[in-house]
Scaffold this motif. Structure first.
Motif, short mmCIF file in Angstrom:
data_model
loop_
_atom_site.label_atom_id
_atom_site.label_comp_id
_atom_site.label_asym_id
_atom_site.label_seq_id
_atom_site.Cartn_x
_atom_site.Cartn_y
_atom_site.Cartn_z
N UNK A 1 0.81 -1.21 0.00
CA UNK A 1 0.00 0.00 0.00
C UNK A 1 0.86 1.27 0.00
N UNK A 2 0.31 2.31 -0.63
CA UNK A 2 1.03 3.56 -0.77
C UNK A 2 0.92 4.40 0.50
N UNK A 3 2.07 4.92 0.95
CA UNK A 3 2.12 5.87 2.06
C UNK A 3 3.14 6.95 1.72
N UNK A 4 2.87 8.16 2.16
CA UNK A 4 3.83 9.25 2.01
C UNK A 4 4.25 9.71 3.39
N UNK A 5 5.54 10.01 3.54
CA UNK A 5 6.08 10.34 4.85
C UNK A 5 5.39 11.55 5.48
N UNK A 6 4.98 12.51 4.67
CA UNK A 6 4.36 13.72 5.22
C UNK A 6 2.84 13.57 5.41
N UNK A 7 2.28 12.39 5.06
CA UNK A 7 0.85 12.13 5.26
C UNK A 7 0.69 10.78 5.94
N UNK B 1 -1.69 8.86 -4.89
CA UNK B 1 -3.06 8.78 -4.37
C UNK B 1 -3.23 9.37 -2.97
N UNK B 2 -2.34 9.10 -2.00
CA UNK B 2 -2.53 9.74 -0.69
C UNK B 2 -2.55 11.27 -0.77
N UNK B 3 -1.67 11.85 -1.60
CA UNK B 3 -1.64 13.31 -1.73
C UNK B 3 -2.89 13.82 -2.43
N UNK B 4 -3.34 13.11 -3.46
CA UNK B 4 -4.55 13.53 -4.17
C UNK B 4 -5.75 13.50 -3.23
N UNK B 5 -5.84 12.45 -2.42
CA UNK B 5 -6.93 12.37 -1.44
C UNK B 5 -6.81 13.49 -0.41
N UNK B 6 -5.61 13.79 0.05
CA UNK B 6 -5.42 14.85 1.04
C UNK B 6 -5.87 16.20 0.49
N UNK B 7 -5.69 16.42 -0.82
CA UNK B 7 -6.08 17.70 -1.43
C UNK B 7 -7.57 17.79 -1.73
N UNK B 8 -8.17 16.69 -2.16
CA UNK B 8 -9.53 16.76 -2.69
C UNK B 8 -10.54 15.93 -1.90
#
Length: 598
Positions: free
Chosen positions: A61-67, A104-111
């Motif tokens: 699964x995708x994770x970003x360090x800042x999210x 995807x995590x960043x796109x979800x965080x924005x929208x």
């Protein structure tokens, strides 16, 4: 690309890792390149990955360090990921690789829950957000090219998976066929709604986002359709050319399926054109034929397309004696009953594609439903008026017409269907409720339900059975919008597609009558045919009597008539009955955890 799964439930306990491993094992054939599960209090997300975009990156699964509170998984492909990555980078997001799903995590965080409106692709996405109250968000692309099946138990626990056999590996998900599922198969060949053939299991409809909170019913919301193009602005050939070029790009080798028909010929020609202009080697095309002499073979047309387009042609010759052994595998991978004989051919062709070293294949599917190239749509078109056009159209969908179904059913089952309502009745009501424009009603129904439920599900499930991603340039929102804007005269007799192929394909291919990619089931169920004994065994009087839904004596009469005077109608009805019986047997075998890695 790959297969995804997960769950969300109230409570602090993390899901059982052994249970999640059993779920993953049942759909690992579609994701052989990586397996990973993340879980936390009450939630889990997992993926079996087929590495297509940035194969060295893209760990799911995708994770970003800042999210840290947002986790996502992706089944499918996002074609506009480069543009979205630039947009999100400008907003301060950083990504560890170039994989399409990493954003995807960043796109979800924005929208938020509307993030899927920004995606252009063929996708099934799941996001878990645990930053505040946990929630799960699922989304499927507008054309329904990728699938999510889900179940919500009496305790509110929500579970989902790309494939039904995997979903059945979750504790608490029962494998119970719906009482009306046989009628659905005979009336429509396969379930053509969000309701599957199994009790309590649904499919997320095309273009729908589901928001799930622990212990509460899922809230479904349909994405807005793309705007229709201005009429006459772009030709059909140019619209298809743009989509083929987008889908022919990948970080792994791409091939094309060349059936010999008009639509697959167009995709083959445009793929070859793109390769020449890019200075790339000629693409490889694959065609399936059956050894021996069988009616309606298309091999000569496929060779003509290959010669004209200068592709490297592979003719896969399948021994019909192998079909009986493929039948159970095909049924299991589909997950739902499917009376379309083309399923066996599809499974065998994708298996050959994978053995040749390809994991992405372009296909020409979708032409009938979007461009009106099917006899079913003529009752709703501009031809002679048909009094009960909705019933005539629906009968064209069936594996057994209404009168034959009523003849075959036991009195108890016939009474049950009359009280419950046939699947055909529900389709007719939907068509009539659409208003006075018959062609628009049928076209909408075909695009929303029949295309994903029959063709795209078969491509997705049977392609991924061999770890091959099927890409369908005709089944793109932009192509569908273009087809809807065409004048009705161009939706008759495949005129729009024939005109698009004028400079691309041989005249014989452009002008040949429509022929679906299928299996010569009538000939194969004739005396001495390779499928006769498997079907006869599945339709034994003992099996049918045990189920109590059809009369064994009348099925025996139907089989005797087929052996005496083989016909397409009787052969298809017998095939539908047999494949349904096999499906119920397969489902019984899925009630206990089992690997489906065949």
């Amino acid at each position: 690309m790959g297969r995804i799964f997960g769950s969300l439930a109230a409570g602090a306990a993390a899901p059982d890792p052994a249970e999640l491993a059993a779920v993953s094992a049942r759909q690992r054939h579609g994701g052989p390149d990586g397996h990973q599960v993340l879980r936390g209090p009450g939630w889990a997300l997992g993926c079996d990955r087929l590495a297509v975009t940035d194969p060295r990156g893209g760990r799911q699964p995708y994770r970003l360090a800042h999210l840290p509170g947002v986790v996502a998984v992706l089944g499918g492909e996002i074609y506009n990921h480069a543009e979205l990555r630039r947009e999100l980078a400008a907003r301060g997001h950083r990504f560890p690789d170039l994989c399409d799903g990493t954003l995807l995590p960043a796109l979800y965080a924005e929208y938020g829950t509307g993030f899927a409106q920004r995606l252009d692709g063929m996708f099934a996405v799941a996001v878990v957000d645990v930053r505040a109250a946990p929630r799960l968000v699922l989304a499927v692309d507008p054309m329904g090219g990728r699938f999510l099946h889900y179940h919500q138990g009496a305790d509110g626990a929500f579970r989902f998976a790309s494939e039904i056999p995997a979903l059945l590996a979750f504790d608490g998900v029962r494998a119970a066929p719906r009482a009306d599922s046989l009628d659905t198969v005979l009336a429509l060949r396969t379930p053509i709604t969000a309701r599957t053939a199994l009790e309590g299991i649904s499919t997320l409809p095309p273009g729908v986002t589901a928001v799930v909170h622990p212990g509460r019913p899922a809230a479904l919301r349909r994405l807005p359709a793309p705007p229709a193009p201005e009429r006459g602005r772009r030709s059909t050939a140019d619209v298809l050319r743009r989509e083929v070029r987008r889908l022919a790009r990948a970080d792994v080798p791409v091939c094309v399926l060349t059936s010999g028909g008009l639509a697959s010929g167009l995709v083959t020609a445009l793929t070859a054109e793109y390769a020449r202009e890019a200075g790339a080697p000629a693409p490889h095309g694959f065609h399936l034929r059956y050894r021996g002499r069988w009616p309606d073979g298309e091999a000569a047309y496929a060779r003509a397309v290959a010669r004209h387009t200068r592709t490297v042609h592979h003719e896969v010759a399948l021994d019909p004696a192998e079909l009986g052994s493929l039948l159970t595998l095909t049924t299991r991978h589909l997950g739902q009953p499917d009376a379309d004989p083309a399923a066996l051919s599809t499974y065998a062709l994708f298996r050959a594609v994978r053995r040749a070293g390809y994991s992405v294949a372009l296909t020409g599917d979708g032409a009938d439903e979007l461009f009106g190239a099917d006899a079913r749509t003529r009752v709703a078109g501009t031809g002679p008026f048909v009094a009960d056009w909705a019933a005539a159209y629906t009968d064209g969908l069936s594996a057994a017409p209404r009168l034959l179904r009523e003849y075959l059913y036991t009195p108890d089952y016939r009474a049950f269907i009359e009280e419950e309502g046939s699947a055909a009745d529900r389709v007719e009501r939907e068509l009539r409720s659409a208003g006075g424009d018959r062609l628009a009603a049928v076209t909408t129904f075909e695009g929303r339900w029949r295309l994903p439920s029959r063709h795209l599900r078969r491509l997705d499930h049977l392609g991924m059975a061999s770890a091959v991603e099927a890409r369908t340039p005709l089944c793109r929102p932009q192509v569908a919008a273009h087809a809807r804007a065409l004048p009705p005269r161009l939706l008759q007799d495949r005129r729009a597609l024939a005109e698009a192929g004028r400079e691309l394909l041989p005249r014989a291919v452009r002008r040949r009558p429509r022929q679906p990619f299928a299996l010569p089931v009538t000939a194969m169920l004739a005396p001495g045919g390779p499928l006769l004994e498997p079907v006869r065994d599945l339709l034994s009087a003992e099996r049918l009597a045990r189920a109590g839904q059809v009369r064994p004596d009348r099925v025996r009469t139907l089989l005797a008539r087929q052996l005496e005077r083989p016909s397409d109608g009787d052969a298809l009805a017998l095939w539908a009955l047999a494949t349904y019986e096999l499906w119920t047997e397969v489902v019984r075998g899925l009630r206990v955890p089992a690997d489906c890695a065949a």
